[in-house]
Design a protein around this motif. Sequence first.
Motif, PDB file in Angstrom:
ATOM      1  N   ALA A  84       0.840  -1.207   0.000  1.00 31.66           N
ATOM      2  CA  ALA A  84       0.000   0.000   0.000  1.00 31.66           C
ATOM      3  C   ALA A  84       0.873   1.254   0.000  1.00 31.66           C
ATOM      4  O   ALA A  84       0.614   2.207  -0.746  1.00 31.66           O
ATOM      5  CB  ALA A  84      -0.934  -0.005   1.209  1.00 31.66           C
ATOM      6  N   PHE A  96      -2.988  -4.800  -8.508  1.00 32.14           N
ATOM      7  CA  PHE A  96      -3.060  -5.051  -7.064  1.00 32.14           C
ATOM      8  C   PHE A  96      -2.288  -6.316  -6.701  1.00 32.14           C
ATOM      9  O   PHE A  96      -1.453  -6.321  -5.803  1.00 32.14           O
ATOM     10  CB  PHE A  96      -4.530  -5.179  -6.658  1.00 32.14           C
ATOM     11  N   GLU A 156      -8.785  -3.131  -3.049  1.00 30.04           N
ATOM     12  CA  GLU A 156      -7.962  -1.938  -2.835  1.00 30.04           C
ATOM     13  C   GLU A 156      -8.848  -0.699  -2.877  1.00 30.04           C
ATOM     14  O   GLU A 156      -9.654  -0.543  -3.788  1.00 30.04           O
ATOM     15  CB  GLU A 156      -6.911  -1.866  -3.937  1.00 30.04           C
ATOM     16  N   LYS A 187      -5.235  -1.739   1.285  1.00 32.29           N
ATOM     17  CA  LYS A 187      -5.280  -3.053   0.664  1.00 32.29           C
ATOM     18  C   LYS A 187      -5.837  -4.037   1.664  1.00 32.29           C
ATOM     19  O   LYS A 187      -5.409  -4.057   2.816  1.00 32.29           O
ATOM     20  CB  LYS A 187      -3.888  -3.482   0.215  1.00 32.29           C
ATOM     21  N   SER A 237      -7.020  -8.266   2.189  1.00 32.51           N
ATOM     22  CA  SER A 237      -6.742  -9.567   1.591  1.00 32.51           C
ATOM     23  C   SER A 237      -7.255 -10.699   2.469  1.00 32.51           C
ATOM     24  O   SER A 237      -7.328 -10.568   3.696  1.00 32.51           O
ATOM     25  CB  SER A 237      -5.226  -9.719   1.409  1.00 32.51           C
TER      26      SER A 237
END
Length: 159
Positions: free
Chosen positions: A66, A92, A108, A154, A156
């Motif tokens: 990021a 990304f 993102e 970001k 995940s």
Amino acid sequence: MKLIFAATTLALFAACTATPPAPTPSTGAATAVAPSDASFTQMLNSFRAAQGQGPVRANPALTRAAQAHAEDMLERNYFSHRAPNGPNGETFGQRAASAGCAIQSGAENIAFGQSSQAEVFTGWQNSSGHRRNMLGPDYTSFGLGQAENIWVLKLSSGC
């Protein structure tokens, strides 16, 4: 107050689809947001909990990705989820892998113009697409980066 909120909201929506005004020349003042930054983590996890989602934890690799993307946008004067010829990858997933994170799925958020974590968080929270990203039910990790007034979040499910 309504005018400020509306202007912030419009800036966030515009940020997703248009090029922002040129940032002020860099003074080398890009600021990494430490993975242990408790205030953003608390805001994000409180928001997720209020919406029935589990917590996410700060991840150093996602934070590096990021931060690198925020700095790249500032240094090369662009604003996009895609980093044309980006030094850390164009997408990304490529940027996350470059920072040491092999993501399974992710999202993102980017923003331009906010001056604090609270301000950018509120803007993302009040934008349907950004909000959806922050509430992703599979996400377990996040990273936040800032370069002057450019922000990158970001999220995940694996890293």
